[in-house]
Write a protein that holds these residues in place. Structure first.
Motif, PDB file in Angstrom:
ATOM      1  N   GLU A  63       0.823  -1.207   0.000  1.00  0.00           N
ATOM      2  CA  GLU A  63       0.000   0.000   0.000  1.00  0.00           C
ATOM      3  C   GLU A  63       0.861   1.263   0.000  1.00  0.00           C
ATOM      4  OE1 GLU A  63      -3.692   1.888   2.595  1.00  0.00           O
ATOM      5  OE2 GLU A  63      -2.308   0.477   3.542  1.00  0.00           O
ATOM      6  N   GLU A  64       1.868   1.308   0.864  1.00  0.00           N
ATOM      7  CA  GLU A  64       2.681   2.509   1.014  1.00  0.00           C
ATOM      8  C   GLU A  64       3.529   2.789  -0.214  1.00  0.00           C
ATOM      9  OE1 GLU A  64       3.197   2.330   5.896  1.00  0.00           O
ATOM     10  OE2 GLU A  64       4.842   1.704   4.584  1.00  0.00           O
ATOM     11  N   VAL A  65       4.162   1.751  -0.751  1.00  0.00           N
ATOM     12  CA  VAL A  65       5.030   1.944  -1.921  1.00  0.00           C
ATOM     13  C   VAL A  65       4.190   2.317  -3.140  1.00  0.00           C
ATOM     14  CG1 VAL A  65       6.665   0.829  -3.484  1.00  0.00           C
ATOM     15  CG2 VAL A  65       6.811   0.408  -1.015  1.00  0.00           C
ATOM     16  N   CYS A  66       3.064   1.661  -3.304  1.00  0.00           N
ATOM     17  CA  CYS A  66       2.180   1.962  -4.435  1.00  0.00           C
ATOM     18  C   CYS A  66       1.654   3.395  -4.355  1.00  0.00           C
ATOM     19  CB  CYS A  66       1.031   0.955  -4.465  1.00  0.00           C
ATOM     20  SG  CYS A  66      -0.038   1.057  -5.917  1.00  0.00           S
ATOM     21  N   ALA A  67       1.367   3.860  -3.150  1.00  0.00           N
ATOM     22  CA  ALA A  67       0.802   5.203  -2.975  1.00  0.00           C
ATOM     23  C   ALA A  67       1.754   6.305  -3.440  1.00  0.00           C
ATOM     24  CB  ALA A  67       0.435   5.424  -1.514  1.00  0.00           C
ATOM     25  N   LYS A  68       3.030   6.010  -3.513  1.00  0.00           N
ATOM     26  CA  LYS A  68       4.018   6.999  -3.951  1.00  0.00           C
ATOM     27  C   LYS A  68       4.069   7.146  -5.465  1.00  0.00           C
ATOM     28  CE  LYS A  68       6.978   6.106   0.067  1.00  0.00           C
ATOM     29  NZ  LYS A  68       8.307   5.602   0.516  1.00  0.00           N
ATOM     30  N   ASP A  69       3.391   6.264  -6.175  1.00  0.00           N
ATOM     31  CA  ASP A  69       3.411   6.246  -7.632  1.00  0.00           C
ATOM     32  C   ASP A  69       2.006   6.603  -8.125  1.00  0.00           C
ATOM     33  OD1 ASP A  69       3.275   5.401 -10.375  1.00  0.00           O
ATOM     34  OD2 ASP A  69       4.994   4.098 -10.035  1.00  0.00           O
ATOM     35  N   THR A  70       1.853   7.698  -8.862  1.00  0.00           N
ATOM     36  CA  THR A  70       0.532   8.142  -9.292  1.00  0.00           C
ATOM     37  C   THR A  70      -0.117   7.192 -10.294  1.00  0.00           C
ATOM     38  OG1 THR A  70       1.527   9.528 -11.021  1.00  0.00           O
ATOM     39  CG2 THR A  70       1.053  10.574  -8.893  1.00  0.00           C
ATOM     40  N   ARG A  71       0.655   6.285 -10.873  1.00  0.00           N
ATOM     41  CA  ARG A  71       0.091   5.327 -11.820  1.00  0.00           C
ATOM     42  C   ARG A  71       0.052   3.911 -11.226  1.00  0.00           C
ATOM     43  NH1 ARG A  71       2.388   9.151 -15.356  1.00  0.00           N
ATOM     44  NH2 ARG A  71       0.925   9.777 -17.005  1.00  0.00           N
ATOM     45  N   CYS A  72      -0.103   3.844  -9.919  1.00  0.00           N
ATOM     46  CA  CYS A  72      -0.192   2.547  -9.231  1.00  0.00           C
ATOM     47  C   CYS A  72      -1.452   2.524  -8.383  1.00  0.00           C
ATOM     48  CB  CYS A  72       1.042   2.331  -8.355  1.00  0.00           C
ATOM     49  SG  CYS A  72       1.114   0.724  -7.523  1.00  0.00           S
ATOM     50  N   ARG A  73      -2.180   1.415  -8.449  1.00  0.00           N
ATOM     51  CA  ARG A  73      -3.375   1.241  -7.618  1.00  0.00           C
ATOM     52  C   ARG A  73      -3.266  -0.053  -6.821  1.00  0.00           C
ATOM     53  NH1 ARG A  73      -9.091   3.025 -10.535  1.00  0.00           N
ATOM     54  NH2 ARG A  73      -8.627   5.259 -10.618  1.00  0.00           N
ATOM     55  N   PHE A  74      -3.360   0.087  -5.507  1.00  0.00           N
ATOM     56  CA  PHE A  74      -3.434  -1.050  -4.593  1.00  0.00           C
ATOM     57  C   PHE A  74      -4.903  -1.397  -4.402  1.00  0.00           C
ATOM     58  CE2 PHE A  74      -3.492  -2.441   0.004  1.00  0.00           C
ATOM     59  CZ  PHE A  74      -2.881  -3.670  -0.210  1.00  0.00           C
ATOM     60  N   ASP A  75      -5.199  -2.669  -4.158  1.00  0.00           N
ATOM     61  CA  ASP A  75      -6.610  -3.077  -4.074  1.00  0.00           C
ATOM     62  C   ASP A  75      -7.278  -2.723  -2.741  1.00  0.00           C
ATOM     63  OD1 ASP A  75      -5.769  -4.941  -2.197  1.00  0.00           O
ATOM     64  OD2 ASP A  75      -6.272  -6.698  -3.387  1.00  0.00           O
TER      65      ASP A  75
END
Length: 296
Positions: A241-253
């Motif tokens: 969740e945290e790493v994905c949140a830093k990338d604007t083109r990433c979505r965690f479920d």
């Protein structure tokens, strides 16, 4: 009773022969305007850059994405993969987004049974060659499913390898979108699978021993062991969740896969742990909802 006993022993014998020939341990997911002003210009909202209809998909991860044990004992079955499979029973993410023809020509599965997070950077390196518009990620169960709890991947190493994976992607494909599925609730899979006597016999052959060994034991040591595995899985999901949140083109479920209550119908009837074809269909539904949602 004698016929049923003989049949159970025969099935376990077949599985045992296959296990002894296999290596490793393997476990089993905008319409609103964004803010205005300098801050919005400096960091676009995820909604503003997210394309809900990508035209190509690559999948990376572990046995779940390979459809392991969904069709036959101890075998990959990528045609029922939640991410890229062609099975009408599953209606995979690729089929839902690209149609049957598009999924057949513009989706690729680079997941590997037995893979851990440390294997993800290499998988991503192979996937970027296809230049997919969407990359799906489901990995982490094998990092927790080890011989003992002390063998589990540390949260720090898990984070470092996931960050490296995204760096590998961004170096080649800065605009590719990423869907990240949470690690399933292994403790719930134990509680569901342990209701099947044959399944527990198969677990003794080495499926996720950190969680599944001594399946009926409810003493303090066994409870502590399972809770330790569960805590590690929750730690992994926090990293995703945290790493994905830093990338604007990433979505965690949003922990949707972790929170999903897999029942016995959604579990493989070969090992009572990996998703069955029905379970794969549920994972495809979760992924599709996340990818096509207006808001992350």
């Amino acid at each position: 009773m004698r016929k049923r006993s003989n049949r159970a022993r025969a099935v376990v014998a077949v599985v045992a022969a296959a296990v002894l020939g296999a290596a490793g341990c393997d476990a089993v997911g905008g319409g609103s305007p964004g803010p205005s002003g300098p801050r919005a210009e400096a960091k676009p909202s995820p909604t503003a850059v997210w394309d809900r209809s990508p035209d190509s998909i690559a999948a990376v991860g572990d046995s779940i994405t390979r459809g392991f044990d969904a069709c036959a004992v101890l075998s990959d079955c990528p045609e029922v993969s939640w991410a890229t499979g062609s099975s009408a029973e599953v209606d995979s993410l690729a089929v839902r987004l690209l149609g049957k023809t598009g999924a057949a020509t513009h989706s690729w599965n680079y997941a590997m049974t037995g893979a851990r997070m440390a294997d993800l950077p290499a998988q991503v390196g192979r996937a970027v060659v296809r230049r997919p518009q969407l990359l799906t990620v489901m990995v982490g169960a094998n990092d927790a499913c080890r011989s003992t709890t002390s063998d589990m991947t540390s949260v720090a190493d898990f984070r470092a390898d996931f960050e490296e994976s995204l760096r590998t992607l961004r170096e080649e494909l800065p605009k590719t979108q990423v869907y990240v599925a949470s690690v399933p609730d292994l403790k719930r899979l134990w509680s569901q699978g342990r209701t099947n006597p044959l399944g527990k016999q198969i677990w003794k052959l080495g499926i996720c021993p950190s969680m599944l060994s001594d399946a009926d034991a409810l003493d303090a040591a066994a409870t502590t062991r399972r809770d330790t595995v569960q805590d590690r899985v929750e730690g992994y999901n926090k990293v995703l969740e945290e790493v994905c949140a830093k990338d604007t083109r990433c979505r965690f479920d949003g922990d949707a896969v972790f929170d999903y209550h897999f029942g016995t119908d959604q579990l493989s009837h070969w090992d009572w742990f990996h998703p069955s074809t029905v379970g794969q269909a549920r994972l495809a539904e979760i992924a599709y909802r996340t990818v096509t949602a207006r808001e992350p």
